[in-house]
Design a protein around this motif. Structure first.
Motif, PDB file in Angstrom:
ATOM      1  N   GLU A  56       0.927  -1.332  -0.037  1.00 26.71           N
ATOM      2  CA  GLU A  56       0.018  -0.087  -0.024  1.00 26.71           C
ATOM      3  C   GLU A  56       0.960   1.124   0.052  1.00 26.71           C
ATOM      4  O   GLU A  56       2.116   1.220   0.523  1.00 26.71           O
ATOM      5  N   TYR A  57       0.323   2.168  -0.298  1.00 23.27           N
ATOM      6  CA  TYR A  57       1.090   3.691  -0.284  1.00 23.27           C
ATOM      7  C   TYR A  57       0.328   4.399   0.622  1.00 23.27           C
ATOM      8  O   TYR A  57      -0.511   4.807   0.662  1.00 23.27           O
ATOM      9  N   GLU A  58       1.596   5.078   1.297  1.00 20.73           N
ATOM     10  CA  GLU A  58       1.342   5.856   2.393  1.00 20.73           C
ATOM     11  C   GLU A  58       1.810   7.376   2.013  1.00 20.73           C
ATOM     12  O   GLU A  58       2.806   7.549   1.611  1.00 20.73           O
ATOM     13  N   ASN A  59       0.968   8.296   2.259  1.00 18.68           N
ATOM     14  CA  ASN A  59       1.239   9.740   1.792  1.00 18.68           C
ATOM     15  C   ASN A  59       1.544  10.178   3.049  1.00 18.68           C
ATOM     16  O   ASN A  59       1.088  10.298   4.091  1.00 18.68           O
ATOM     17  N   THR A  60       2.782  11.234   2.833  1.00 17.17           N
ATOM     18  CA  THR A  60       3.347  11.884   4.088  1.00 17.17           C
ATOM     19  C   THR A  60       3.465  13.387   3.451  1.00 17.17           C
ATOM     20  O   THR A  60       3.928  13.606   2.481  1.00 17.17           O
ATOM     21  N   SER A 130       4.800  10.169  -1.503  1.00 15.62           N
ATOM     22  CA  SER A 130       4.131   8.840  -1.372  1.00 15.62           C
ATOM     23  C   SER A 130       5.132   7.658  -1.352  1.00 15.62           C
ATOM     24  O   SER A 130       6.007   7.603  -2.117  1.00 15.62           O
ATOM     25  N   VAL A 133       4.412   0.787   1.589  1.00 17.95           N
ATOM     26  CA  VAL A 133       4.433  -0.012   2.792  1.00 17.95           C
ATOM     27  C   VAL A 133       4.121  -1.346   2.543  1.00 17.95           C
ATOM     28  O   VAL A 133       2.823  -1.502   2.054  1.00 17.95           O
TER      29      VAL A 133
END
Length: 182
Positions: A56-60, A130, A133
């Motif tokens: 999955e992709y996590e946006n920070t 992005s 994870v």
């Protein structure tokens, strides 16, 4: 000589009787075949968990910063100007002390003026990144395994059942051993 012959005959008779007994014991062991009437696999359920993974992709969001660049130019110019101004005050040894204090004060003031705005010129807009994870979890994975076979067979009009590690087919080879009852 008769004694010797009688002894020889007795020895031969005992050897013959031993060989006859041994032959009888072996004659009671033999191989034969039985007719298989039923074969049932013996199975069991075994849980062999496996891992299920996905990305999955996590946006920070972050605000970029940078280390301000400092220069020594303001301190040098301020030190020279402060030294010249300080040398104009007083006389004798007081002139030298005043020049030293003026140079020090001018260097500090020049440095602060020159390097005060270095970090504030930067564009502080938020940057969204992005990053992947990897997420894994264990999932039950039930498998059916054959642990053996319940084999029912007939031998001399009697039915027997044994657990065997393989399916013998329609005929089962038997090792038959007969022993007399006391």
């Amino acid at each position: 000589m008769i004694k010797k012959t009688a002894l020889t005959v007795a020895a031969l008779a005992s050897v013959f009787s031993l060989s006859t007994l041994t032959g009888q014991a072996r004659a009671a062991d033999f191989e034969d075949y039985a007719r298989v009437t039923n074969v049932s696999p013996q199975v069991e359920q075994i849980n062999v968990p496996r891992q299920d993974c996905r990305t999955e992709y996590e946006n920070t969001t972050r605000y970029p910063t940078r280390e301000p660049e400092r220069s020594a130019g303001g301190a040098i110019i301020g030190g020279i100007a402060g030294g010249l101004l300080g040398s104009q005050v007083g006389g004798g040894n007081g002139k030298i002390a005043a020049a030293a204090v003026g140079a020090l004060t001018g260097a500090i003031v020049g440095d602060r003026v020159d390097n005060n705005n270095n970090g504030n010129n930067y564009n502080n807009q938020a940057v969204t990144e992005s990053r992947p994870v990897r997420i894994c979890r264990n999932i039950d994975n039930w498998e059916t395994r054959t642990t053996g076979y319940a084999v029912t067979y007939e031998y001399h009009n009697r039915s027997y059942t044994s657990i065997m590690p393989y399916d013998p087919g329609s005929r089962l080879k038997l090792h038959v051993s007969l022993t007399p009852r006391p």
